[in-house]
Design a protein around this motif. Structure first.
Motif, PDB file in Angstrom:
ATOM      1  N   PHE A  35     -70.053 -16.689  24.263  1.00 30.99           N
ATOM      2  CA  PHE A  35     -70.277 -17.414  25.667  1.00 30.99           C
ATOM      3  C   PHE A  35     -71.483 -18.331  25.669  1.00 30.99           C
ATOM      4  O   PHE A  35     -72.456 -17.869  25.025  1.00 30.99           O
ATOM      5  CB  PHE A  35     -70.251 -16.609  26.872  1.00 30.99           C
ATOM      6  CG  PHE A  35     -69.021 -15.845  27.039  1.00 30.99           C
ATOM      7  CD1 PHE A  35     -69.218 -14.438  26.612  1.00 30.99           C
ATOM      8  CD2 PHE A  35     -68.141 -16.230  27.931  1.00 30.99           C
ATOM      9  CE1 PHE A  35     -68.088 -13.689  26.789  1.00 30.99           C
ATOM     10  CE2 PHE A  35     -66.865 -15.397  28.159  1.00 30.99           C
ATOM     11  CZ  PHE A  35     -67.007 -13.899  27.487  1.00 30.99           C
ATOM     12  N   GLN A  37     -74.227 -19.886  28.417  1.00 32.06           N
ATOM     13  CA  GLN A  37     -74.355 -20.151  29.771  1.00 32.06           C
ATOM     14  C   GLN A  37     -75.220 -21.227  29.987  1.00 32.06           C
ATOM     15  O   GLN A  37     -76.138 -21.410  29.492  1.00 32.06           O
ATOM     16  CB  GLN A  37     -75.197 -18.829  30.240  1.00 32.06           C
ATOM     17  CG  GLN A  37     -75.371 -18.663  31.710  1.00 32.06           C
ATOM     18  CD  GLN A  37     -75.888 -17.314  32.015  1.00 32.06           C
ATOM     19  OE1 GLN A  37     -76.842 -16.601  31.544  1.00 32.06           O
ATOM     20  NE2 GLN A  37     -75.413 -16.663  33.330  1.00 32.06           N
ATOM     21  N   PHE A  86     -74.458 -15.816  24.480  1.00 31.02           N
ATOM     22  CA  PHE A  86     -74.167 -14.541  24.706  1.00 31.02           C
ATOM     23  C   PHE A  86     -72.945 -13.997  23.659  1.00 31.02           C
ATOM     24  O   PHE A  86     -71.981 -14.738  23.695  1.00 31.02           O
ATOM     25  CB  PHE A  86     -73.840 -13.778  26.088  1.00 31.02           C
ATOM     26  CG  PHE A  86     -75.076 -13.857  27.234  1.00 31.02           C
ATOM     27  CD1 PHE A  86     -75.247 -14.889  27.811  1.00 31.02           C
ATOM     28  CD2 PHE A  86     -75.681 -12.709  27.053  1.00 31.02           C
ATOM     29  CE1 PHE A  86     -76.038 -14.721  28.839  1.00 31.02           C
ATOM     30  CE2 PHE A  86     -76.802 -12.733  27.718  1.00 31.02           C
ATOM     31  CZ  PHE A  86     -77.076 -13.569  28.829  1.00 31.02           C
ATOM     32  N   PHE A  96     -72.224  -6.610  26.631  1.00 26.73           N
ATOM     33  CA  PHE A  96     -72.876  -7.967  26.451  1.00 26.73           C
ATOM     34  C   PHE A  96     -74.315  -7.721  25.679  1.00 26.73           C
ATOM     35  O   PHE A  96     -74.996  -6.472  25.589  1.00 26.73           O
ATOM     36  CB  PHE A  96     -73.252  -8.755  27.615  1.00 26.73           C
ATOM     37  CG  PHE A  96     -72.271  -9.481  28.224  1.00 26.73           C
ATOM     38  CD1 PHE A  96     -71.375  -8.690  28.735  1.00 26.73           C
ATOM     39  CD2 PHE A  96     -72.080 -10.988  27.895  1.00 26.73           C
ATOM     40  CE1 PHE A  96     -70.283  -9.494  29.491  1.00 26.73           C
ATOM     41  CE2 PHE A  96     -71.107 -11.418  28.441  1.00 26.73           C
ATOM     42  CZ  PHE A  96     -70.196 -10.843  29.299  1.00 26.73           C
ATOM     43  N   GLY A  97     -74.451  -8.470  24.685  1.00 27.66           N
ATOM     44  CA  GLY A  97     -75.771  -8.436  24.096  1.00 27.66           C
ATOM     45  C   GLY A  97     -76.796  -9.215  24.851  1.00 27.66           C
ATOM     46  O   GLY A  97     -76.443  -9.466  26.027  1.00 27.66           O
ATOM     47  N   GLN A  98     -78.103  -9.050  24.508  1.00 31.07           N
ATOM     48  CA  GLN A  98     -79.169  -9.416  25.394  1.00 31.07           C
ATOM     49  C   GLN A  98     -79.446 -10.843  25.565  1.00 31.07           C
ATOM     50  O   GLN A  98     -80.210 -11.370  26.428  1.00 31.07           O
ATOM     51  CB  GLN A  98     -80.774  -8.894  24.706  1.00 31.07           C
ATOM     52  CG  GLN A  98     -81.157  -9.579  23.733  1.00 31.07           C
ATOM     53  CD  GLN A  98     -80.533  -9.181  22.191  1.00 31.07           C
ATOM     54  OE1 GLN A  98     -79.687  -8.897  22.107  1.00 31.07           O
ATOM     55  NE2 GLN A  98     -81.694  -9.266  21.286  1.00 31.07           N
TER      56      GLN A  98
END
Lengths: 106, 114
Positions: A35, A37, A86, A96-98
């Motif tokens: 993704f 953002q 992400f 989710f990863g950070q």
């Protein structure tokens, strides 16, 4: 639970450069997504890629499920590519990863 | 794919008040998901909302603070109750569609509590 780790930490690029973002995950997963953002907080779907390679314009992604990692390639970066990327994996629930905050400078 | 309309897109609220966030999906879905993203952090799942049953909350989230409604297969609301500045976050709703359960997200609600 499954751990998801993204790298590199917050890269800074000059416009026109290429970038590779990495996502490592600690266990087998059924799904992996990338993704972007945007500055307003909206998550934009880039790729659904549990395995293999996909391309969409200047972006491409590869997931090697057996080695538990995925890569997101951004070629000829533009300032509009800036933002947080992400990866998220589905292991029961979406994890989710950070995030990696990419900055592309003009 | 799925198109999710989430509102409000942003709000500034007084501490001690409550805010209800709405999510409307363009197709029927079994489960809807609510996430919180605190400033500079990743997304954390708050709860999963099934139509016709109570929502399932993740560890650290309780129904009294984040009541959820799911009156039908295309709509859900999340209420952030008795807000404090620590509740300032982006709240997002999500659905998973298709054979391979690809996740799609609403536009997000950027909440600031003062």
């Amino acid at each position: 639970g499954i751990q998801v780790e993204q790298s590199p930490p917050d890269p800074i690029l000059q416009e026109g450069a290429n970038s590779t973002l990495r996502c490592n995950f600690s266990d087998s997963v059924n799904n992996l997504q990338w993704f972007h953002q945007n500055p307003w907080g909206q998550l934009i779907n880039l790729f659904y890629i549990p395995s293999g390679t996909k391309q969409n314009g200047r972006l491409s992604a590869t997931t090697v499920a057996t080695e538990r990692y995925s890569l997101l390639y951004i070629s000829s970066s533009q300032t509009t590519d800036s933002g947080v990327y992400f990866c998220a994996v589905l292991g029961g629930k979406l994890i989710f990863g950070q995030g990696t905050e990419l900055s592309v400078k003009p | 794919s799925a198109v999710i309309s989430q509102k409000p897109s942003r709000d500034i609220c007084q501490r001690g008040t409550s805010l209800t966030i709405q999510c409307q999906v363009d197709s029927q879905v079994t489960m809807m998901f609510w996430y919180r993203q605190q400033p500079g952090q990743s997304l954390t799942l708050i709860a999963t909302a099934n139509q016709g049953s109570e929502a399932t909350y993740e560890s650290g989230f309780v129904i009294d603070k984040f009541p959820i409604s799911r009156p039908n297969l295309t709509f859900s609301t999340l209420t952030v109750s008795n807000m404090s500045p620590e509740d300032s976050s982006i709240y997002l709703c999500s659905v998973e569609v298709g054979t391979y359960t690809e996740a799609f997200f609403g536009q997000g609600t950027r909440l600031t509590v003062v």
